[in-house]
Design a protein around this motif. Structure first.
Motif, mmCIF file in Angstrom:
data_model
loop_
_atom_site.group_PDB
_atom_site.id
_atom_site.type_symbol
_atom_site.label_atom_id
_atom_site.label_comp_id
_atom_site.label_asym_id
_atom_site.label_seq_id
_atom_site.Cartn_x
_atom_site.Cartn_y
_atom_site.Cartn_z
ATOM 1 N N ALA A 201 -0.969 4.484 -2.261
ATOM 2 C CA ALA A 201 -1.373 4.583 -0.856
ATOM 3 C C ALA A 201 -2.815 4.169 -0.631
ATOM 4 C CB ALA A 201 -1.173 6.015 -0.373
ATOM 5 N N ASP A 202 -3.050 3.552 0.501
ATOM 6 C CA ASP A 202 -4.401 3.318 0.999
ATOM 7 C C ASP A 202 -4.463 3.897 2.401
ATOM 8 O OD1 ASP A 202 -5.845 1.572 -1.069
ATOM 9 O OD2 ASP A 202 -3.880 0.606 -0.875
ATOM 10 N N HIS A 216 -12.592 -1.571 4.553
ATOM 11 C CA HIS A 216 -11.754 -2.767 4.492
ATOM 12 C C HIS A 216 -10.284 -2.430 4.293
ATOM 13 C CE1 HIS A 216 -14.526 -5.980 4.912
ATOM 14 N NE2 HIS A 216 -15.344 -5.468 4.006
ATOM 15 N N TYR A 217 -9.458 -3.187 4.968
ATOM 16 C CA TYR A 217 -8.015 -3.002 4.891
ATOM 17 C C TYR A 217 -7.494 -3.337 3.498
ATOM 18 C CZ TYR A 217 -3.050 -3.659 5.675
ATOM 19 O OH TYR A 217 -1.691 -3.573 5.588
ATOM 20 N N LYS A 218 -6.545 -2.544 3.033
ATOM 21 C CA LYS A 218 -5.936 -2.769 1.735
ATOM 22 C C LYS A 218 -4.490 -2.285 1.767
ATOM 23 C CE LYS A 218 -7.024 -1.602 -2.985
ATOM 24 N NZ LYS A 218 -7.632 -0.511 -3.742
ATOM 25 N N ASN A 219 -3.595 -2.990 1.086
ATOM 26 C CA ASN A 219 -2.202 -2.541 0.964
ATOM 27 C C ASN A 219 -1.665 -2.890 -0.412
ATOM 28 O OD1 ASN A 219 0.555 -1.848 1.413
ATOM 29 N ND2 ASN A 219 0.952 -4.022 1.752
ATOM 30 N N ARG A 220 -0.958 -1.929 -1.041
ATOM 31 C CA ARG A 220 -0.378 -2.167 -2.365
ATOM 32 C C ARG A 220 1.146 -2.013 -2.381
ATOM 33 N NH1 ARG A 220 -3.727 1.936 -5.766
ATOM 34 N NH2 ARG A 220 -4.228 2.818 -3.727
ATOM 35 N N TYR A 243 -5.725 2.397 9.015
ATOM 36 C CA TYR A 243 -4.529 2.202 8.192
ATOM 37 C C TYR A 243 -4.137 3.438 7.382
ATOM 38 C CZ TYR A 243 -8.212 1.159 4.762
ATOM 39 O OH TYR A 243 -9.322 1.221 3.978
ATOM 40 N N ASP A 244 -2.811 3.556 7.199
ATOM 41 C CA ASP A 244 -2.212 4.676 6.457
ATOM 42 C C ASP A 244 -0.946 4.084 5.838
ATOM 43 O OD1 ASP A 244 -1.107 7.020 5.584
ATOM 44 O OD2 ASP A 244 -1.012 7.996 7.547
ATOM 45 N N THR A 245 -1.109 3.411 4.684
ATOM 46 C CA THR A 245 -0.032 2.533 4.203
ATOM 47 C C THR A 245 1.182 3.270 3.638
ATOM 48 O OG1 THR A 245 -0.985 2.264 1.980
ATOM 49 C CG2 THR A 245 -1.684 0.677 3.667
#
Ligand SMILES: [Zn+2]
Length: 267
Positions: A201-202, A216-220, A243-245
């Motif tokens: 999660a990011d 900064h935006y991040k997604n895994r 964001y709340d991935t």
């Protein structure tokens, strides 16, 4: 094939091509169009719109627009129905890097959500059912078809064994919490949201963010997971500036509105 049928077909194909070439811009979708899609998305509870309000089967109603001018923070804290539909959600198996304060779906009307799912922890709990999520039982509301939609997502994702590590264990579904004053109620309060495995999660706050300063935006997470959720009416917190991935919530009205507006994550 007769000439007239040929002409008709040609006309239909040309019309389809024109639609594909010039999708309706988000701004071209009127509030009335959006409200119609909202009512269609929740037939269990939303009856009709009339005189600026949405009506419920018990005769009660909720105003669509409270008439107050609000900035983004104020919309997040106390959104009305109009505010909740103001940003168009882009679905699709492509990643998006959200612009500043683009949080489609994060603005909600608490009054409407309480009508859809229950206005207290007891009322919400009365409609929770058990959904099997990769060997664990989750409590999800059956209202508005949310639990059934989550089961469809699960069944699709089960067919992709390499995705399980991202999905399980789930970090939770139902959790009634009212944040005093500052914020609206998360969809977890209504049993219509799920957090998947936090290991990947990011979340803008965990990344060191504070109101007014978003890292900064991040997604895994692989996009085929997001695509499966979106195709069954869930929106993804990874499309939000804040964001709340790991987060997905059942908002079929926003998926329908994005589609009608011709908005896609893949453009
Ligand atoms: Zn969540």
């Amino acid at each position: 094939m007769s000439r007239s049928i040929e002409q008709t077909l040609g006309g239909a194909i040309l019309a389809a091509m024109l639609v594909a070439a010039s999708p309706v811009k988000a701004d071209d979708l009127s509030l009335a169009d959006k409200i119609a899609l909202l009512i269609t998305a929740y037939p269990e509870t939303l009856l009709k719109s009339e005189s600026g309000s949405i009506f419920f089967p018990d005769g009660g109603s909720s105003p669509i627009d409270d008439g107050k001018a609000k900035d983004h923070a104020a919309k997040l804290a106390a959104g009305d129905i109009e505010d909740s539909l103001s940003q168009i959600y882009p679905a699709g198996a492509c990643e998006t890097k959200p612009d500043v304060n683009f949080d489609p779906g994060r603005i909600r009307s608490d009054a409407l959500m309480m009508r859809l799912y229950g206005a207290s922890t007891e009322q919400v709990e009365a409609s929770l059912v058990s959904v099997d999520w990769f060997g664990k039982k989750l409590r999800v509301t059956k209202r508005q078809g949310a639990a059934a939609a989550l089961e469809k997502v699960r069944d699709e994702l089960r067919a992709m064994p390499d995705m399980k590590t991202f999905l399980a264990p789930s970090a939770g579904t139902f959790n009634w919490r009212k944040v005093a004053g500052a914020s609206n109620m998360p969809v977890h309060s209504f049993g219509a949201a799920i957090d998947i495995n936090t290991q990947y999660a990011d979340y803008w706050i965990w990344s060191g963010g504070k109101p007014g300063r978003v890292p900064h935006y991040k997604n895994r997470y692989p996009m085929k997971i997001i695509d499966a959720f979106e195709r069954h009416g869930f929106i993804w917190g990874g499309r939000w500036y804040h964001y709340d991935t790991m987060h997905f919530e059942y908002r079929p009205e926003l998926i329908a509105i994005g589609k009608a507006a011709g908005v896609s994550a893949c453009r």
